[in-house]
Design a protein around this motif. Structure first.
Motif, PDB file in Angstrom:
ATOM      1  N   TYR A  27       0.889  -1.029  -0.023  1.00  0.00           N
ATOM      2  CA  TYR A  27       0.179  -0.213  -0.050  1.00  0.00           C
ATOM      3  C   TYR A  27       1.007   1.175  -0.052  1.00  0.00           C
ATOM      4  O   TYR A  27       1.887   1.188   0.844  1.00  0.00           O
ATOM      5  N   VAL A 174      -0.938  -1.299  -4.261  1.00  0.00           N
ATOM      6  CA  VAL A 174      -2.211  -0.629  -4.462  1.00  0.00           C
ATOM      7  C   VAL A 174      -1.636   1.038  -4.312  1.00  0.00           C
ATOM      8  O   VAL A 174      -1.233   1.069  -3.094  1.00  0.00           O
ATOM      9  N   GLY A 212      -6.806   2.913  -5.501  1.00  0.00           N
ATOM     10  CA  GLY A 212      -7.810   2.756  -4.419  1.00  0.00           C
ATOM     11  C   GLY A 212      -7.939   4.171  -3.903  1.00  0.00           C
ATOM     12  O   GLY A 212      -7.225   5.212  -3.706  1.00  0.00           O
ATOM     13  N   HIS A 217     -10.451   1.804   1.192  1.00  0.00           N
ATOM     14  CA  HIS A 217      -9.378   0.776   1.607  1.00  0.00           C
ATOM     15  C   HIS A 217      -8.571   1.358   2.480  1.00  0.00           C
ATOM     16  O   HIS A 217      -7.646   2.197   2.835  1.00  0.00           O
TER      17      HIS A 217
END
Length: 334
Positions: A27, A174, A212, A217
């Motif tokens: 992330y 992401v 996202g 998220h």
């Protein structure tokens, strides 16, 4: 040849692709922007940080619940929320944490520090690894965010790929969504490397980065806090403490670096490239004073190296002061 043994074989059916295969998610968010560092703009971010963390897929659900618990402790009103969606969508912004450190009373500063400590606690307990590119701006010089951001994403994918190879895993990144115009270039640099003629250099990364929204998220919110409430202020303090006219360069950030620098260092994933050079982790590009990345983890240290006495002389020369190797090896020569 060895590369063939690094990856578990894929199964024939598409529905069974990940059966028995380790998977990691990564992330990524950013803190800062492309504004020029200039005394006429005292609120311009003096650094740009693009970074976040990786986590095994098996730990994602547990890490998410742990993060929601942290949010409830830092925002007590969430404990009485009627819907889970209220807790998920409520974001704690790193800019607010930094403001509490700079201008808050003792209780606010203590709460901000406790929040950061809790974030590191849950990352450590869920096998997460932090990775980031930190760019230190130089006063008065234009900063090309449109070039730096994609370059950062490409570098972070290299680190992610190295970790996936080390873990015999596969993974996906992401990114926090910005705008289509800004999003697209950040992915093309990865897509072309995966599908160019001559082979896939990011074999463990199963797809180009996806985007996202942080309110949907949850772990993107955690990435935001890692980047904006920890890496960003530490970088400001470590590399720009002399820039007294900028609001982001505040000695109030010193406790973050002193209390959490060593923990940050241990949370990195670092690896040696084919030439034997250490790469990955939290990498700083200091355009002002060319200081090393190790400043993120605490003040530069010196070690005393005694010089052997020359036979026949009444005494040995004074000991030399040399900068310590940031990787903990032998002292570096001046």
């Amino acid at each position: 040849m060895a590369a063939q043994t690094l990856w578990p074989p894929l199964r024939g059916a598409a529905t069974d692709v990940f059966s028995g295969v380790s998977v990691h998610l990564c992330y990524i968010d950013e803190a800062g922007n492309g504004q020029t560092l200039d005394p006429m703009r005292p609120d311009a971010p003096p650094v740009l940080v693009v970074g976040g963390f990786t986590v095994p897929r098996a730990q994602v659900k547990s890490l998410t619940w742990a993060f929601l618990d942290v949010k409830k402790r830092y925002r007590p009103q969430l404990q009485n929320a009627d819907q889970l969606s209220e807790v998920i969508q409520h974001e704690i912004k790193g800019s607010d944490v930094r403001k509490n450190l700079r201008a808050g009373n003792h209780s606010w500063r203590r709460a901000a520090t406790d929040l950061v400590a809790s974030l590191l606690d849950i990352l450590e307990s869920h096998q997460a690894r932090i990775l980031a590119r930190v760019w230190i701006k130089e006063e008065g010089l234009a900063f090309d965010e449109s070039g730096v951001y994609p370059a950062s994403v490409a570098a972070l994918n290299e680190t992610f790929q190295a970790q996936l190879a080390h873990e015999h895993s596969r993974g996906m990144m992401v990114l926090d969504s910005r705008t289509k115009v800004k999003n697209a270039p950040n992915v093309h640099c990865v897509t072309t490397r995966k599908y160019r003629t001559g082979g896939d250099s990011l074999r463990g990364v199963i797809e180009s980065p996806v985007f996202g929204h942080s309110d949907t998220h949850t772990l993107l919110q955690l990435a935001d806090l890692v980047v904006s409430s920890l890496l960003f202020p530490i970088a400001c303090h470590a590399y720009l403490s002399d820039v007294t006219w900028n609001v982001h360069c505040d000695d109030a950030y010193r406790p973050l670096r002193e209390q959490f620098g060593r923990r940050l260092k241990k949370l990195q994933f670092r690896y040696r490239d084919p030439m034997g050079k250490w790469r990955g982790g939290i990498v700083v590009s200091d355009r002002r004073t060319q200081q090393p990345s190790s400043l993120m983890f605490g003040p530069k240290k010196t070690v005393t190296v005694p010089t052997t006495a020359i036979p026949g002389q009444p005494g040995a020369p004074a000991p030399e002061q040399r900068e310590a190797d940031p990787d903990g090896g032998l002292p570096l020569l001046p």
